[in-house]
Design a protein around this motif. Structure first.
Motif, mmCIF file in Angstrom:
data_model
loop_
_atom_site.group_PDB
_atom_site.id
_atom_site.type_symbol
_atom_site.label_atom_id
_atom_site.label_comp_id
_atom_site.label_asym_id
_atom_site.label_seq_id
_atom_site.Cartn_x
_atom_site.Cartn_y
_atom_site.Cartn_z
ATOM 1 N N UNK A 1 83.515 -4.672 -69.915
ATOM 2 C CA UNK A 1 83.801 -5.350 -71.171
ATOM 3 C C UNK A 1 84.844 -6.434 -70.914
ATOM 4 N N UNK A 2 84.507 -7.661 -71.313
ATOM 5 C CA UNK A 2 85.402 -8.809 -71.093
ATOM 6 C C UNK A 2 86.158 -9.120 -72.373
ATOM 7 N N UNK A 3 87.441 -9.406 -72.222
ATOM 8 C CA UNK A 3 88.278 -9.769 -73.370
ATOM 9 C C UNK A 3 87.848 -11.140 -73.895
ATOM 10 N N UNK A 4 87.462 -11.244 -75.169
ATOM 11 C CA UNK A 4 87.006 -12.553 -75.688
ATOM 12 C C UNK A 4 88.084 -13.623 -75.612
ATOM 13 N N UNK A 5 89.363 -13.233 -75.747
ATOM 14 C CA UNK A 5 90.441 -14.231 -75.724
ATOM 15 C C UNK A 5 90.798 -14.673 -74.313
ATOM 16 N N UNK A 6 90.549 -13.779 -73.323
ATOM 17 C CA UNK A 6 90.876 -14.106 -71.931
ATOM 18 C C UNK A 6 89.745 -13.590 -71.046
ATOM 19 N N UNK A 7 88.770 -14.436 -70.697
ATOM 20 C CA UNK A 7 87.629 -13.974 -69.906
ATOM 21 C C UNK A 7 88.014 -13.403 -68.550
ATOM 22 N N UNK A 8 89.227 -13.697 -68.060
ATOM 23 C CA UNK A 8 89.626 -13.170 -66.762
ATOM 24 C C UNK A 8 90.024 -11.701 -66.831
ATOM 25 N N UNK A 9 90.253 -11.186 -68.029
ATOM 26 C CA UNK A 9 90.657 -9.786 -68.216
ATOM 27 C C UNK A 9 89.430 -8.983 -68.625
ATOM 28 N N UNK A 10 89.191 -7.902 -67.925
ATOM 29 C CA UNK A 10 88.040 -7.050 -68.229
ATOM 30 C C UNK A 10 88.440 -5.590 -68.144
ATOM 31 N N UNK A 11 87.719 -4.763 -68.819
ATOM 32 C CA UNK A 11 87.951 -3.317 -68.782
ATOM 33 C C UNK A 11 86.618 -2.621 -68.494
ATOM 34 N N UNK A 12 86.745 -1.385 -68.011
ATOM 35 C CA UNK A 12 85.556 -0.629 -67.610
ATOM 36 C C UNK A 12 85.481 0.665 -68.407
ATOM 37 N N UNK A 13 84.242 1.048 -68.735
ATOM 38 C CA UNK A 13 83.999 2.305 -69.436
ATOM 39 C C UNK A 13 82.752 2.971 -68.864
ATOM 40 N N UNK A 14 82.741 4.283 -68.861
ATOM 41 C CA UNK A 14 81.582 5.040 -68.399
ATOM 42 C C UNK A 14 80.591 5.172 -69.560
ATOM 43 N N UNK A 15 79.380 4.684 -69.366
ATOM 44 C CA UNK A 15 78.368 4.728 -70.416
ATOM 45 C C UNK A 15 77.540 6.015 -70.367
ATOM 46 N N UNK A 16 77.074 6.382 -69.181
ATOM 47 C CA UNK A 16 76.220 7.566 -69.049
ATOM 48 C C UNK A 16 76.058 7.893 -67.568
ATOM 49 N N UNK A 17 75.372 8.998 -67.294
ATOM 50 C CA UNK A 17 75.071 9.368 -65.921
ATOM 51 C C UNK A 17 73.875 8.576 -65.404
ATOM 52 N N UNK A 18 73.837 8.395 -64.103
ATOM 53 C CA UNK A 18 72.628 7.839 -63.486
ATOM 54 C C UNK A 18 71.566 8.938 -63.418
ATOM 55 N N UNK A 19 70.391 8.631 -63.900
ATOM 56 C CA UNK A 19 69.317 9.623 -63.927
ATOM 57 C C UNK A 19 68.104 9.194 -63.113
ATOM 58 N N UNK A 20 68.243 8.098 -62.363
ATOM 59 C CA UNK A 20 67.097 7.580 -61.630
ATOM 60 C C UNK A 20 66.581 8.543 -60.582
ATOM 61 N N UNK A 21 67.456 9.049 -59.726
ATOM 62 C CA UNK A 21 67.021 9.938 -58.636
ATOM 63 C C UNK A 21 66.437 11.247 -59.151
ATOM 64 N N UNK A 22 67.090 11.955 -60.104
ATOM 65 C CA UNK A 22 66.459 13.183 -60.615
ATOM 66 C C UNK A 22 65.109 12.931 -61.275
ATOM 67 N N UNK A 23 64.992 11.821 -62.008
ATOM 68 C CA UNK A 23 63.714 11.532 -62.657
ATOM 69 C C UNK A 23 62.620 11.257 -61.630
ATOM 70 N N UNK A 24 62.970 10.595 -60.538
ATOM 71 C CA UNK A 24 61.976 10.353 -59.492
ATOM 72 C C UNK A 24 61.489 11.664 -58.896
ATOM 73 N N UNK A 25 62.408 12.604 -58.651
ATOM 74 C CA UNK A 25 61.997 13.894 -58.094
ATOM 75 C C UNK A 25 61.143 14.682 -59.086
#
Length: 431
Positions: free
Chosen positions: A101-125
């Motif tokens: 997520x980028x700060x609208x007032x300062x594009x050089x500042x960003x923050x990170x958040x965990x959205x969900x687990x990766x499910x690609x490998x289990x779904x393939x199996x």
């Protein structure tokens, strides 16, 4: 079958969406990256900003994640512990999806958040095990079934959904799309045979009847299609979509899979009965196969209702906590939609049994008669044995055993009429 197939293809060409630009929700998605959790630190939640100073709902703390792709690959970032309804629970070693997520007032500042687990490998199996089990048991036919499944999704994603999104009639698109799926899947899975053609005809007739009954039922109950949160959300992004027609389309598409099961089974049953006893008439084939169909329907009806109930468990649980009277709950838009969906699908399923069985009996008996007529001159006629002698021979004791009472059962010798079953006896269990 050829005129029906041509009509289906022509209707698909007419309804096919042309120059339909993909619609978006009006915004841009935040960049998403894959990462691996390296450390989780939990701590007591600070008091909230309300006057009572109650602590915020947890969990609280930080999570260190190593980014695995993109321009920041290999970088360690710190994110807050996911909190709130439906938030993923993370541990060290988990593979997660990060949102930047980028700060609208300062594009050089960003923050990170965990959205969900990766499910690609289990779904393939899961997909690999699923496909391997089908091919191992069904062999070439199982492989054809997988191809038919891929064709079904291709038709849904390239024709049905884009056509409905482009403003075409959802009911008409669903009928044409279901017919396309039916032609491709049934002939691909079961081969181009008369038996498959009977199943296709039975399925098509039942689909049309299901569409008519669904139209009548939704009009009689005044359903609007706003019976779920998904429909309400869709109406906000695409206001021109006919949600009532979308409800009808969902009933038809949902009924197709169960209809295929019943029609293919009934056509195969009639064929096997005719092969086992070529002397059966059309009426005898119809009656015998209908008895099988009744047993199939008795179990499938429960399957349909439980399938819809399982998909709507959160809704049903929400309704059980409702303080309104039971009559108001049953007649609400949310529950009435599911009742109509289950009832209409069941009625179409019931109609598929006599329709498919009757068609199969006519086609199978006609094929047997034609084959007998074609081979009549080539076959040497055998002398017709006396029925009494044949029954006596079948009922006589084995060679080397005296014709007398059974020494093991201590019973008198049976006659031919005692051992021969009644010719018109029903195999249905008496209640």
């Amino acid at each position: 079958m050829v005129p029906l197939f041509v009509a289906t293809v022509v209707a698909a060409v007419v309804l096919w969406p042309r120059d339909a630009a993909p619609r978006t929700g009006g915004g841009t998605d935040a960049p998403r990256h894959h990462g691996t959790v390296t450390r989780v630190v939990t701590e007591p939640c600070p008091p909230s900003a309300d006057p009572e100073g109650t602590p915020a709902t947890g969990p609280c703390g930080t999570v260190d994640v190593r980014i695995e792709d993109g321009r920041s690959a290999g970088q360690q970032v710190t994110t807050p512990v996911p909190a709130g309804p439906g938030a993923p629970r993370v541990e060290v070693g988990d593979e997660v999806v990060l949102v930047e997520l980028t700060d609208p007032t300062d594009p050089a500042v960003s923050s990170w958040n965990i959205a969900e687990h990766q499910r690609g490998t289990p779904l393939v199996w899961v997909a690999v095990v699923f496909a391997a089990a089908i091919v191992a048991f069904g062999r070439w036919r199982g492989l054809a079934a997988l191809a038919g499944l891929a064709a079904s999704f291709a038709i849904l994603l390239t024709f049905v959904l884009p056509a409905i999104g482009a403003g075409r009639s959802p009911l008409l698109v669903a009928v044409v799309g279901a017919a396309l799926i039916m032609f491709v899947v049934l002939y691909l899975t079961h081969g181009v045979t008369a038996q498959t053609s009977v199943a296709v005809l039975g399925t098509l007739g039942s689909l049309v009847l299901t569409g008519v009954l669904a139209t009548i039922a939704t009009a009689a109950t005044h359903l609007t299609g706003f019976g779920s949160e998904d429909a309400t959300t869709l109406s906000m992004f695409q206001a021109d979509v006919d949600l009532r027609g979308l409800l009808l389309a969902g009933i038809i598409i949902g009924s197709l899979g169960v209809l295929d099961d019943v029609t293919v089974t009934q056509a195969a049953t009639v064929t096997e009965l005719a092969n086992a006893n070529p002397g059966l008439s059309r009426l005898q084939l119809y009656r015998a196969a209908t008895r099988v169909g009744r047993a199939h329907i008795a179990s499938t009806v429960n399957t349909i209702v439980l399938a819809y109930a399982g998909a709507s468990l959160p809704l049903l649980l929400l309704l059980t906590s409702d303080t309104r009277p039971l009559g108001q709950i049953l007649t609400s838009e949310f529950l009435a939609q599911e009742i109509v969906r289950s009832a209409v699908a069941t009625l179409g399923l019931i109609a598929a049994v006599p329709l498919t069985t009757g068609l199969a009996a006519v086609v199978t008996a006609a094929g047997s008669t034609a084959a007998q007529g074609a081979d009549a001159d080539a076959l040497t006629p055998r002398p017709r044995a006396d029925r009494t002698e044949a029954l006596a021979a079948l009922s006589s004791p084995p060679a080397g055993r005296p014709d007398g009472p059974d020494p093991e059962r201590n019973a008198p010798p049976s006659t031919a009429t005692d051992r021969w079953p009644e010719p018109n006896r029903s195999t249905d269990t008496a209640w």
